[in-house]
Motif scaffolding. Structure first.
Motif, PDB file in Angstrom:
ATOM      1  N   LYS A 185       0.860  -1.181   0.000  1.00  0.00           N
ATOM      2  CA  LYS A 185       0.000   0.000   0.000  1.00  0.00           C
ATOM      3  C   LYS A 185       0.897   1.232   0.000  1.00  0.00           C
ATOM      4  O   LYS A 185       1.807   1.336   0.828  1.00  0.00           O
ATOM      5  CB  LYS A 185      -0.861  -0.044   1.270  1.00  0.00           C
ATOM      6  N   SER A 235       1.060   5.693  -0.780  1.00  0.00           N
ATOM      7  CA  SER A 235       0.259   6.890  -0.971  1.00  0.00           C
ATOM      8  C   SER A 235       1.121   8.034  -1.470  1.00  0.00           C
ATOM      9  O   SER A 235       2.342   8.032  -1.321  1.00  0.00           O
ATOM     10  CB  SER A 235      -0.434   7.277   0.339  1.00  0.00           C
ATOM     11  N   GLU A 242      -4.728  13.527  -2.008  1.00  0.00           N
ATOM     12  CA  GLU A 242      -3.936  12.386  -1.599  1.00  0.00           C
ATOM     13  C   GLU A 242      -4.505  11.142  -2.265  1.00  0.00           C
ATOM     14  O   GLU A 242      -5.722  10.939  -2.287  1.00  0.00           O
ATOM     15  CB  GLU A 242      -3.948  12.220  -0.078  1.00  0.00           C
ATOM     16  N   ILE A 300      -4.167   6.960  -2.473  1.00  0.00           N
ATOM     17  CA  ILE A 300      -3.657   5.757  -1.835  1.00  0.00           C
ATOM     18  C   ILE A 300      -3.896   4.586  -2.783  1.00  0.00           C
ATOM     19  O   ILE A 300      -5.012   4.392  -3.270  1.00  0.00           O
ATOM     20  CB  ILE A 300      -4.358   5.512  -0.477  1.00  0.00           C
ATOM     21  N   THR A 330      -7.949   2.054  -5.300  1.00  0.00           N
ATOM     22  CA  THR A 330      -7.446   3.366  -4.902  1.00  0.00           C
ATOM     23  C   THR A 330      -8.416   4.036  -3.944  1.00  0.00           C
ATOM     24  O   THR A 330      -9.613   3.760  -3.952  1.00  0.00           O
ATOM     25  CB  THR A 330      -7.257   4.304  -6.110  1.00  0.00           C
ATOM     26  N   ALA A 360       2.600   8.558  -5.522  1.00  0.00           N
ATOM     27  CA  ALA A 360       2.299   7.263  -4.901  1.00  0.00           C
ATOM     28  C   ALA A 360       3.109   6.157  -5.581  1.00  0.00           C
ATOM     29  O   ALA A 360       3.696   5.298  -4.915  1.00  0.00           O
ATOM     30  CB  ALA A 360       0.803   6.971  -4.985  1.00  0.00           C
TER      31      ALA A 360
END
Ligand SMILES: [Zn+2]
Length: 133
Positions: free
Chosen positions: A59, A61, A68, A70, A100, A119
């Protein structure tokens, strides 16, 4: 702004400004090529253990402005569960399956693209397993 990628682990984002659109695009492409980064892909989903590089390994970000993004590893067949803008970036980078989550104003295309790019950049900043949450 342009996004360049080889759909095989490399992505670049560039911005070009000029009075003529053609010149601006040329500048953006040149800029994007200078900003190409490698993207670490993998099979990070616990629901999938194929070990093929079809998703993100962990994961990650990224942030740009108020946006933002992720990226969450997804098993094969999920596809790109992302906004249209992020989808383009992810596809160009060679990622096929990912979930996402976005925070902030994703209608700001520039920040959305940059946050996705950041990311992807972070796929190369692995944390030690003991730091994972
Ligand atoms: Zn897999």
């Amino acid at each position: 702004m342009v996004v360049v990628g080889d759909e095989d682990g490399h992505i670049g984002v560039g911005i070009g400004k000029a009075k003529q659109i053609r010149v601006a695009i040329e500048k953006a492409i040149m800029n994007a090529k200078l900003n190409i980064i490698p993207v670490r892909r993998g099979c990070g989903s616990w629901e999938c253990s194929c070990n093929e590089p079809h998703s993100v390994p962990i994961k990650v970000s990224g942030k740009s402005g108020s946006v933002e993004v992720i990226l969450i590893p997804a098993p094969k067949g999920v596809g790109l569960v992302a906004g249209e803008v992020a989808k383009v970036v992810l596809r160009m980078a060679g990622i096929k399956d990912v979930w996402t989550r976005t925070i902030g104003e994703t209608r700001t295309t520039l920040n959305f693209v940059k946050a996705t790019y950041e990311a992807l950049k972070n796929t190369y900043k692995f944390k030690h397993p003991k730091d994972w949450s």
